[in-house]
Design a protein around this motif. Structure first.
Motif, PDB file in Angstrom:
ATOM      1  N   GLU A  70      80.454   4.107 -12.165  1.00 46.50           N
ATOM      2  CA  GLU A  70      81.874   3.578 -12.428  1.00 46.50           C
ATOM      3  C   GLU A  70      81.781   2.539 -11.593  1.00 46.50           C
ATOM      4  O   GLU A  70      82.809   1.491 -11.357  1.00 46.50           O
ATOM      5  N   ASP A  71      80.706   1.556 -10.801  1.00 44.47           N
ATOM      6  CA  ASP A  71      80.933   0.345 -10.686  1.00 44.47           C
ATOM      7  C   ASP A  71      81.092  -0.562 -12.236  1.00 44.47           C
ATOM      8  O   ASP A  71      80.364  -1.519 -12.107  1.00 44.47           O
ATOM      9  N   GLY A  72      80.923  -0.441 -13.493  1.00 51.24           N
ATOM     10  CA  GLY A  72      80.880  -0.719 -14.495  1.00 51.24           C
ATOM     11  C   GLY A  72      80.506  -0.862 -15.663  1.00 51.24           C
ATOM     12  O   GLY A  72      79.255   0.072 -15.499  1.00 51.24           O
ATOM     13  N   ASP A  73      79.717  -1.794 -16.329  1.00 52.84           N
ATOM     14  CA  ASP A  73      78.477  -1.652 -17.199  1.00 52.84           C
ATOM     15  C   ASP A  73      77.395  -2.583 -17.208  1.00 52.84           C
ATOM     16  O   ASP A  73      77.014  -3.391 -16.247  1.00 52.84           O
ATOM     17  N   LEU A  74      76.603  -1.688 -16.976  1.00 51.33           N
ATOM     18  CA  LEU A  74      75.321  -1.104 -16.665  1.00 51.33           C
ATOM     19  C   LEU A  74      74.452  -2.590 -17.215  1.00 51.33           C
ATOM     20  O   LEU A  74      73.907  -3.486 -16.903  1.00 51.33           O
ATOM     21  N   THR A  75      74.832  -2.390 -18.369  1.00 52.37           N
ATOM     22  CA  THR A  75      73.760  -3.406 -19.354  1.00 52.37           C
ATOM     23  C   THR A  75      73.499  -5.103 -18.400  1.00 52.37           C
ATOM     24  O   THR A  75      73.313  -5.498 -18.449  1.00 52.37           O
ATOM     25  N   ASP A  76      75.237  -5.499 -18.676  1.00 57.12           N
ATOM     26  CA  ASP A  76      75.887  -7.186 -17.966  1.00 57.12           C
ATOM     27  C   ASP A  76      74.901  -6.783 -16.404  1.00 57.12           C
ATOM     28  O   ASP A  76      74.621  -7.441 -16.126  1.00 57.12           O
ATOM     29  N   ALA A  77      75.013  -5.674 -15.451  1.00 55.77           N
ATOM     30  CA  ALA A  77      74.316  -5.737 -14.630  1.00 55.77           C
ATOM     31  C   ALA A  77      72.380  -6.112 -14.410  1.00 55.77           C
ATOM     32  O   ALA A  77      71.849  -6.397 -13.762  1.00 55.77           O
ATOM     33  N   LEU A  78      72.046  -4.817 -15.116  1.00 51.62           N
ATOM     34  CA  LEU A  78      70.953  -5.566 -15.943  1.00 51.62           C
ATOM     35  C   LEU A  78      70.339  -6.926 -16.071  1.00 51.62           C
ATOM     36  O   LEU A  78      69.748  -7.370 -15.861  1.00 51.62           O
ATOM     37  N   VAL A  79      71.174  -7.584 -16.830  1.00 48.43           N
ATOM     38  CA  VAL A  79      71.042  -8.467 -17.400  1.00 48.43           C
ATOM     39  C   VAL A  79      71.527  -9.486 -16.349  1.00 48.43           C
ATOM     40  O   VAL A  79      70.470 -10.680 -16.041  1.00 48.43           O
ATOM     41  N   ASP A  80      72.434  -9.454 -15.474  1.00 45.85           N
ATOM     42  CA  ASP A  80      72.543 -10.324 -14.167  1.00 45.85           C
ATOM     43  C   ASP A  80      71.063  -9.891 -13.480  1.00 45.85           C
ATOM     44  O   ASP A  80      70.769 -11.817 -12.457  1.00 45.85           O
ATOM     45  N   ALA A  81      71.088  -8.911 -13.387  1.00 46.37           N
ATOM     46  CA  ALA A  81      69.631  -8.653 -12.480  1.00 46.37           C
ATOM     47  C   ALA A  81      67.852  -9.723 -12.763  1.00 46.37           C
ATOM     48  O   ALA A  81      67.685 -10.484 -12.180  1.00 46.37           O
ATOM     49  N   ILE A  82      68.217  -9.821 -13.671  1.00 47.47           N
ATOM     50  CA  ILE A  82      66.963 -10.130 -14.661  1.00 47.47           C
ATOM     51  C   ILE A  82      66.521 -11.706 -14.282  1.00 47.47           C
ATOM     52  O   ILE A  82      65.687 -12.343 -14.415  1.00 47.47           O
ATOM     53  N   GLY A  83      67.960 -12.641 -14.480  1.00 49.60           N
ATOM     54  CA  GLY A  83      67.816 -13.438 -14.008  1.00 49.60           C
ATOM     55  C   GLY A  83      67.486 -13.997 -12.789  1.00 49.60           C
ATOM     56  O   GLY A  83      67.551 -15.177 -12.647  1.00 49.60           O
ATOM     57  N   LEU A  84      67.500 -13.173 -11.632  1.00 49.11           N
ATOM     58  CA  LEU A  84      67.406 -13.598 -10.144  1.00 49.11           C
ATOM     59  C   LEU A  84      65.505 -13.196  -9.983  1.00 49.11           C
ATOM     60  O   LEU A  84      65.980 -13.424  -8.836  1.00 49.11           O
ATOM     61  N   LEU A  85      64.998 -12.273 -11.139  1.00 53.19           N
ATOM     62  CA  LEU A  85      64.119 -12.378 -10.652  1.00 53.19           C
ATOM     63  C   LEU A  85      62.541 -12.760 -11.432  1.00 53.19           C
ATOM     64  O   LEU A  85      62.366 -14.129 -12.121  1.00 53.19           O
ATOM     65  N   GLU A  86      61.816 -13.142 -10.654  1.00 47.69           N
ATOM     66  CA  GLU A  86      60.614 -13.870 -10.366  1.00 47.69           C
ATOM     67  C   GLU A  86      59.883 -13.300 -12.005  1.00 47.69           C
ATOM     68  O   GLU A  86      59.977 -11.991 -12.100  1.00 47.69           O
ATOM     69  N   ASP A  87      58.812 -13.881 -12.758  1.00 47.26           N
ATOM     70  CA  ASP A  87      58.099 -13.521 -13.607  1.00 47.26           C
ATOM     71  C   ASP A  87      57.548 -12.879 -13.423  1.00 47.26           C
ATOM     72  O   ASP A  87      57.119 -12.701 -12.524  1.00 47.26           O
ATOM     73  N   GLY A  88      57.733 -11.858 -14.705  1.00 44.79           N
ATOM     74  CA  GLY A  88      56.620 -10.583 -13.888  1.00 44.79           C
ATOM     75  C   GLY A  88      57.532  -9.200 -13.166  1.00 44.79           C
ATOM     76  O   GLY A  88      56.702  -8.720 -11.619  1.00 44.79           O
ATOM     77  N   GLY A  89      58.614  -9.996 -12.572  1.00 46.82           N
ATOM     78  CA  GLY A  89      59.359  -9.084 -10.854  1.00 46.82           C
ATOM     79  C   GLY A  89      59.678  -7.728 -11.487  1.00 46.82           C
ATOM     80  O   GLY A  89      60.045  -7.377 -12.720  1.00 46.82           O
ATOM     81  N   VAL A  90      59.763  -6.333 -11.098  1.00 50.48           N
ATOM     82  CA  VAL A  90      60.257  -5.613 -10.538  1.00 50.48           C
ATOM     83  C   VAL A  90      62.505  -5.134 -10.766  1.00 50.48           C
ATOM     84  O   VAL A  90      62.196  -5.880  -9.780  1.00 50.48           O
ATOM     85  N   ILE A  91      62.525  -4.331 -11.376  1.00 50.14           N
ATOM     86  CA  ILE A  91      63.988  -3.589 -10.815  1.00 50.14           C
ATOM     87  C   ILE A  91      63.938  -2.293 -10.589  1.00 50.14           C
ATOM     88  O   ILE A  91      63.434  -1.728 -11.439  1.00 50.14           O
ATOM     89  N   GLU A 105      74.439   8.953 -17.207  1.00 50.55           N
ATOM     90  CA  GLU A 105      72.871  10.324 -17.921  1.00 50.55           C
ATOM     91  C   GLU A 105      71.590   8.994 -18.467  1.00 50.55           C
ATOM     92  O   GLU A 105      71.968   7.925 -18.131  1.00 50.55           O
ATOM     93  N   PRO A 106      70.060   9.807 -17.875  1.00 53.46           N
ATOM     94  CA  PRO A 106      69.208   9.178 -18.026  1.00 53.46           C
ATOM     95  C   PRO A 106      69.214   8.220 -19.447  1.00 53.46           C
ATOM     96  O   PRO A 106      68.629   7.332 -19.890  1.00 53.46           O
ATOM     97  N   SER A 107      70.095   8.956 -20.595  1.00 50.58           N
ATOM     98  CA  SER A 107      70.243   8.030 -21.283  1.00 50.58           C
ATOM     99  C   SER A 107      71.072   6.943 -21.698  1.00 50.58           C
ATOM    100  O   SER A 107      70.056   6.326 -22.711  1.00 50.58           O
ATOM    101  N   ASP A 108      71.407   6.999 -20.668  1.00 50.14           N
ATOM    102  CA  ASP A 108      72.809   6.064 -20.579  1.00 50.14           C
ATOM    103  C   ASP A 108      71.889   4.936 -20.240  1.00 50.14           C
ATOM    104  O   ASP A 108      72.456   3.657 -20.516  1.00 50.14           O
ATOM    105  N   ILE A 109      71.000   4.897 -18.622  1.00 50.91           N
ATOM    106  CA  ILE A 109      69.859   3.880 -18.592  1.00 50.91           C
ATOM    107  C   ILE A 109      68.832   3.534 -19.251  1.00 50.91           C
ATOM    108  O   ILE A 109      69.314   2.267 -19.238  1.00 50.91           O
ATOM    109  N   ASN A 110      68.637   4.266 -20.191  1.00 51.23           N
ATOM    110  CA  ASN A 110      67.088   3.941 -21.422  1.00 51.23           C
ATOM    111  C   ASN A 110      68.219   3.110 -22.177  1.00 51.23           C
ATOM    112  O   ASN A 110      68.365   1.806 -22.485  1.00 51.23           O
ATOM    113  N   ASP A 111      69.559   2.966 -22.785  1.00 52.19           N
ATOM    114  CA  ASP A 111      69.273   2.113 -24.069  1.00 52.19           C
ATOM    115  C   ASP A 111      70.480   0.750 -22.833  1.00 52.19           C
ATOM    116  O   ASP A 111      70.422  -0.376 -24.059  1.00 52.19           O
ATOM    117  N   ALA A 112      70.855   0.938 -21.940  1.00 51.92           N
ATOM    118  CA  ALA A 112      71.096  -0.699 -20.915  1.00 51.92           C
ATOM    119  C   ALA A 112      69.915  -0.736 -20.787  1.00 51.92           C
ATOM    120  O   ALA A 112      69.893  -2.401 -21.355  1.00 51.92           O
TER     121      ALA A 112
END
Length: 140
Positions: A70-91, A105-112
Motif C-alpha cells: 500500500e506504499d505506492g509505486d515500488l519502481t518510483d521508490a527505488l528510483v528515488d532511493a538510487i539517487g541517494l546512493l554513493e556509487d557502488g551502494g546497495v539498496i 509478489e517476488p515477480s513485482d519486486i523483480n519487475d520494479a
C-alpha cells in the motif's frame, strides 16, 4: 574475526547477514510502526551510528527501504532511493513476508527493480515478518 565468531554474530544479530560495515552511512526510508526494531538496532550496532532518515541530504553507502504493497509505486521508490546512493551502494528492499499485510509478489519486486535499472543479487529472511532483497545498480 574467526568464521565461527562470524556465524555466532549472524545468529544473534540478523543484520550481520546484510553485509553492513562500521562507519557506513545507512539511510532508512519507509519507517513506520511495523518495522523490525531488532533489525534496525542490529544495523546501528554494526555501523556504529544511527540510521539517517528520509530527510538526510547527502549520499549514503546503503539504503534500507521498508516497503509495503500500500506504499505506492515500488519502481518510483527505488528510483528515488538510487539517487541517494554513493556509487557502488546497495539498496536493501525490505518487504512483508508471504501472508503478512502489505506482502509484495517476488515477480513485482523483480519487475520494479529491473525497470529502475537495478539487479537483485540476494533474497533472505531478515526478520520474523520481513524479507530482504539486495539490489544493486550496474557498474558505471
Amino acid at each position: 574475526m574467526s568464521a565461527t565468531a562470524d556465524h555466532a554474530e549472524e545468529r544473534t544479530n540478523p543484520a550481520a547477514r546484510l553485509g553492513f560495515e562500521p562507519g557506513q552511512v545507512v539511510q532508512e526510508i519507509g519507517y513506520d510502526d511495523d518495522v523490525d526494531q531488532d533489525l534496525r538496532e542490529g544495523i546501528e550496532s554494526i555501523i556504529g551510528a544511527e540510521l539517517v532518515d528520509e530527510d538526510y541530504d547527502d549520499v549514503a553507502d546503503a539504503v534500507v527501504l521498508w516497503f509495503r504493497d500500500e506504499d505506492g509505486d515500488l519502481t518510483d521508490a527505488l528510483v528515488d532511493a538510487i539517487g541517494l546512493l554513493e556509487d557502488g551502494g546497495v539498496i536493501w528492499l525490505l518487504t512483508p513476508k508471504t501472508g503478512r499485510d502489505g506482502y509484495i509478489e517476488p515477480s513485482d519486486i523483480n519487475d520494479a527493480a529491473q525497470t529502475a535499472g537495478l539487479s537483485q543479487t540476494k533474497s533472505i529472511s531478515v526478520a520474523k515478518d520481513w524479507a530482504g532483497a539486495r539490489l544493486v545498480a550496474p557498474k558505471r
